[in-house]
Design a protein around this motif. Structure first.
Motif, mmCIF file in Angstrom:
data_model
loop_
_atom_site.group_PDB
_atom_site.id
_atom_site.type_symbol
_atom_site.label_atom_id
_atom_site.label_comp_id
_atom_site.label_asym_id
_atom_site.label_seq_id
_atom_site.Cartn_x
_atom_site.Cartn_y
_atom_site.Cartn_z
ATOM 1 N N PRO A 99 0.830 -1.207 0.000
ATOM 2 C CA PRO A 99 0.000 0.000 0.000
ATOM 3 C C PRO A 99 0.863 1.256 0.000
ATOM 4 C CG PRO A 99 -0.873 -1.609 1.552
ATOM 5 C CD PRO A 99 0.447 -2.147 1.086
ATOM 6 N N GLY A 100 0.493 2.193 -0.832
ATOM 7 C CA GLY A 100 1.266 3.427 -0.942
ATOM 8 C C GLY A 100 2.219 3.437 -2.111
ATOM 9 N N ASP A 101 2.556 2.250 -2.661
ATOM 10 C CA ASP A 101 3.434 2.207 -3.829
ATOM 11 C C ASP A 101 2.745 2.830 -5.037
ATOM 12 O OD1 ASP A 101 5.502 1.046 -2.506
ATOM 13 O OD2 ASP A 101 5.144 -0.989 -3.225
ATOM 14 N N THR A 102 3.567 3.258 -5.978
ATOM 15 C CA THR A 102 3.045 3.847 -7.206
ATOM 16 C C THR A 102 3.456 2.975 -8.384
ATOM 17 O OG1 THR A 102 3.218 6.077 -6.277
ATOM 18 C CG2 THR A 102 3.005 5.896 -8.669
ATOM 19 N N LEU A 103 2.514 2.680 -9.269
ATOM 20 C CA LEU A 103 2.752 1.821 -10.422
ATOM 21 C C LEU A 103 2.624 2.615 -11.717
ATOM 22 C CD1 LEU A 103 0.654 -1.315 -9.390
ATOM 23 C CD2 LEU A 103 3.072 -0.853 -8.918
ATOM 24 N N GLY A 104 3.355 2.130 -12.708
ATOM 25 C CA GLY A 104 3.204 2.665 -14.059
ATOM 26 C C GLY A 104 2.685 1.562 -14.972
ATOM 27 N N LEU A 105 1.605 1.824 -15.709
ATOM 28 C CA LEU A 105 0.994 0.806 -16.577
ATOM 29 C C LEU A 105 1.086 1.258 -18.032
ATOM 30 C CD1 LEU A 105 -2.312 0.126 -14.585
ATOM 31 C CD2 LEU A 105 -0.070 -0.940 -14.260
ATOM 32 N N THR A 106 1.476 0.321 -18.907
ATOM 33 C CA THR A 106 1.445 0.566 -20.356
ATOM 34 C C THR A 106 0.610 -0.551 -20.985
ATOM 35 O OG1 THR A 106 3.664 1.545 -20.295
ATOM 36 C CG2 THR A 106 2.819 0.842 -22.440
ATOM 37 N N ILE A 107 -0.438 -0.156 -21.734
ATOM 38 C CA ILE A 107 -1.387 -1.132 -22.285
ATOM 39 C C ILE A 107 -1.414 -1.011 -23.811
ATOM 40 C CG2 ILE A 107 -3.791 -1.911 -22.324
ATOM 41 C CD1 ILE A 107 -4.081 -0.660 -19.510
ATOM 42 N N TYR A 108 -1.163 -2.164 -24.471
ATOM 43 C CA TYR A 108 -1.216 -2.248 -25.939
ATOM 44 C C TYR A 108 -2.469 -3.041 -26.341
ATOM 45 C CZ TYR A 108 3.738 -0.995 -25.669
ATOM 46 O OH TYR A 108 4.922 -0.365 -25.403
ATOM 47 N N GLU A 109 -3.140 -2.585 -27.409
ATOM 48 C CA GLU A 109 -4.299 -3.309 -27.941
ATOM 49 C C GLU A 109 -4.104 -3.555 -29.438
ATOM 50 O OE1 GLU A 109 -8.250 -2.110 -26.511
ATOM 51 O OE2 GLU A 109 -7.209 -0.499 -25.412
ATOM 52 N N ASN A 110 -4.574 -4.720 -29.886
ATOM 53 C CA ASN A 110 -4.376 -5.116 -31.281
ATOM 54 C C ASN A 110 -5.535 -4.712 -32.190
ATOM 55 O OD1 ASN A 110 -1.839 -6.292 -30.961
ATOM 56 N ND2 ASN A 110 -2.756 -8.194 -30.198
ATOM 57 N N ALA A 119 -2.533 5.740 -31.835
ATOM 58 C CA ALA A 119 -1.433 5.574 -30.882
ATOM 59 C C ALA A 119 -1.152 4.096 -30.676
ATOM 60 C CB ALA A 119 -1.787 6.229 -29.557
ATOM 61 N N PRO A 120 0.138 3.740 -30.446
ATOM 62 C CA PRO A 120 0.445 2.320 -30.257
ATOM 63 C C PRO A 120 0.015 1.781 -28.901
ATOM 64 C CG PRO A 120 2.411 3.648 -29.968
ATOM 65 C CD PRO A 120 1.329 4.583 -30.428
ATOM 66 N N ALA A 121 -0.074 2.652 -27.903
ATOM 67 C CA ALA A 121 -0.395 2.185 -26.550
ATOM 68 C C ALA A 121 -0.887 3.348 -25.724
ATOM 69 C CB ALA A 121 0.837 1.556 -25.897
ATOM 70 N N THR A 122 -1.441 3.020 -24.586
ATOM 71 C CA THR A 122 -1.806 4.046 -23.609
ATOM 72 C C THR A 122 -0.984 3.840 -22.348
ATOM 73 O OG1 THR A 122 -3.633 5.089 -22.430
ATOM 74 C CG2 THR A 122 -3.675 2.695 -22.568
ATOM 75 N N VAL A 123 -0.563 4.939 -21.788
ATOM 76 C CA VAL A 123 0.300 4.890 -20.605
ATOM 77 C C VAL A 123 -0.459 5.481 -19.425
ATOM 78 C CG1 VAL A 123 2.467 5.637 -19.567
ATOM 79 C CG2 VAL A 123 2.380 5.065 -22.009
ATOM 80 N N LEU A 124 -0.554 4.707 -18.369
ATOM 81 C CA LEU A 124 -1.177 5.177 -17.130
ATOM 82 C C LEU A 124 -0.075 5.296 -16.067
ATOM 83 C CD1 LEU A 124 -4.333 2.852 -17.049
ATOM 84 C CD2 LEU A 124 -4.152 5.177 -17.967
ATOM 85 N N ASN A 125 0.392 6.496 -15.870
ATOM 86 C CA ASN A 125 1.414 6.735 -14.853
ATOM 87 C C ASN A 125 0.776 7.136 -13.526
ATOM 88 O OD1 ASN A 125 3.858 6.187 -16.206
ATOM 89 N ND2 ASN A 125 3.739 8.168 -17.273
ATOM 90 N N GLU A 126 1.563 7.018 -12.462
ATOM 91 C CA GLU A 126 1.143 7.455 -11.121
ATOM 92 C C GLU A 126 -0.148 6.766 -10.679
ATOM 93 O OE1 GLU A 126 3.132 9.430 -9.362
ATOM 94 O OE2 GLU A 126 4.501 9.566 -11.068
ATOM 95 N N VAL A 127 -0.231 5.471 -10.906
ATOM 96 C CA VAL A 127 -1.361 4.699 -10.380
ATOM 97 C C VAL A 127 -0.963 4.230 -8.978
ATOM 98 C CG1 VAL A 127 -2.828 2.687 -10.700
ATOM 99 C CG2 VAL A 127 -1.997 3.951 -12.702
ATOM 100 N N GLN A 128 -1.557 4.852 -7.983
ATOM 101 C CA GLN A 128 -1.126 4.572 -6.606
ATOM 102 C C GLN A 128 -1.977 3.481 -5.966
ATOM 103 O OE1 GLN A 128 -1.270 7.769 -3.610
ATOM 104 N NE2 GLN A 128 0.820 7.159 -3.033
ATOM 105 N N VAL A 129 -1.299 2.612 -5.243
ATOM 106 C CA VAL A 129 -1.978 1.557 -4.500
ATOM 107 C C VAL A 129 -2.590 2.189 -3.256
ATOM 108 C CG1 VAL A 129 -1.718 -0.683 -3.376
ATOM 109 C CG2 VAL A 129 -0.253 -0.077 -5.326
ATOM 110 N N ASP A 130 -3.911 1.984 -3.087
ATOM 111 C CA ASP A 130 -4.571 2.646 -1.955
ATOM 112 C C ASP A 130 -4.267 1.940 -0.642
ATOM 113 O OD1 ASP A 130 -6.251 0.414 -1.711
ATOM 114 O OD2 ASP A 130 -7.853 1.324 -2.886
ATOM 115 N N GLY A 131 -4.811 2.500 0.427
ATOM 116 C CA GLY A 131 -4.514 1.978 1.757
ATOM 117 C C GLY A 131 -4.958 0.551 1.963
#
Length: 378
Positions: free
Chosen positions: A85-96, A107-119
């Motif tokens: 809990p409290g860590d921050t993740l970065g997600l990159t998602i590709y779709e065909n 766009a080749p992909a979408t980037v979701l930065n600063e996805v924080q794990v809640d408490g």
């Protein structure tokens, strides 16, 4: 009134000088050996006076016991890939597909930065829903998101990376290059690595002490021992507080030494001979090498070992005597350990006081001659 006998006048002046010397003491650095020995329990005082030998040196060789207990030593290294809990993740998602759920057109992909794990340990990913991240590795989270999106878009490809967040962190303060709160990451999972991350030491490493506070436990180790004994390079835990500070021990040096001062410890162990050297050695003009004393309040158990008794009650005043002129005197002084709060005192040689008296009498005699000459001329 006219003095006709100058010899009589000189005698009167000399007697007056003796009277002055007997009524007031001459300047000196402190008590002499006779006065110190008068303070023993066998005479007028309450201190035990002990000549230093090999047995005494061994019985008094007590040094600061620093080190970590098994509670710290046995803690395994945290898996740096385990999300908390409290860590921050970065997600990159590709779709065909061209018209994907999350990927913008073209766009080749979408980037979701600063996805924080809640408490509670969860993250939210659009179309995949609320996903438990805490306790999982980035690879496990990747599979969960892929499965969640797979029913809505064909063959999605997901990348998950752990960013520096405010999950597992430690605080480092004191004598380091940069105090602050630091995340526990793969390169900084151990004590030495975290100290390096905080800029290293800003105080002399020979006298640096590192304290780790974990919950209600507080333990301390010498900085050098972290490298001398690798097992002291313990694994860190979330919430650890690390304090780096300089050794606060000191001793006093007084008497016929090169200087009289309060001396900080410059290393973990200082012997009596090193203590004397640190203040400029014995004064060659006035020091008595047979009268080197160390004054100390000794714990009951050590006093009993030194005196070979078992009837002591509480701390005891001890005066240790070092005679550097003895065949083994220099070796005993080299092996005798100085401890925090000790007073190292060197007496004046007996002839020094005699010289002072002689000088005072010579001055008094000169004054008497001047007085007699003045009286004869009147």
């Amino acid at each position: 009134m006219i003095f006709k006998h100058s010899g009589w006048a000189k005698s009167v002046a000399l007697l007056a000088a003796f009277a002055v010397l007997s009524s007031c003491g001459l300047p000196r650095v402190g008590p002499n050996k006779r006065e110190i020995f008068a303070g023993s329990v066998q005479r007028e005082g309450d201190a035990f006076i002990v000549s230093v030998n090999r047995r005494v040196t061994t019985a008094t060789a007590i040094y600061p016991a620093l080190g970590f207990t098994p509670a710290f030593l046995d803690a395994g290294v945290l898996g740096s890939d385990t999300i908390r809990p409290g860590d921050t993740l970065g997600l990159t998602i590709y779709e065909n597909v061209e018209d994907g759920l999350l990927v913008p057109e073209g766009a080749p992909a979408t980037v979701l930065n600063e996805v924080q794990v809640d408490g509670d340990g969860f993250i939210f990913v659009p179309y995949a829903g609320r996903i438990r991240a805490a306790g999982n590795s980035p690879e496990a989270i990747r599979r969960i998101i892929t499965e969640g999106l797979g029913s809505q878009t064909p063959d999605p490809q997901v990348l998950v990376r752990r960013l520096a967040g405010d999950g597992a962190t430690v605080s480092v303060v004191g004598g380091v290059g940069g105090s602050g709160v630091y995340p526990i990451e793969r390169p900084t999972r151990t004590l030495s690595a975290m100290l390096a991350q905080a800029g290293g030491l800003a105080i002399p490493q020979e006298v640096a002490q590192v304290t780790v506070v974990r919950g209600n436990m507080r333990e301390k180790v010498w900085f050098e021992d972290i490298f001398t004994h690798p097992r002291y390079d313990i694994a860190l835990r979330d919430g650890d507080r690390i304090l780096v500070e300089q050794d606060s021990r000191s001793f006093s040096a007084l008497g016929a030494t090169g200087s009289q001062q309060l001396v900080d410890f410059e290393r973990q162990v200082i012997s009596a001979i090193e203590a004397i050297a640190l203040v400029g050695g014995l004064s060659t003009a006035i020091a008595d090498p047979t009268g080197v004393f160390v004054f100390r309040n000794e714990p009951e158990e050590i006093a009993e070992a030194v005196l070979n008794r078992n009837d002591m009650v509480g701390p005891q005043r001890m005066v240790y005597v070092l005679d550097l002129t003895e065949p083994t005197g220099m070796f005993e002084a080299r092996d005798f350990a100085i401890r925090d709060g000790d007073t190292v005192y060197v007496t004046e040689a007996p002839y020094v006081q005699f010289q002072k008296i002689l000088g005072a009498l010579t001055g008094a005699t000169g004054a008497a001659s001047t007085l007699a000459s003045t009286a004869s001329s009147n």
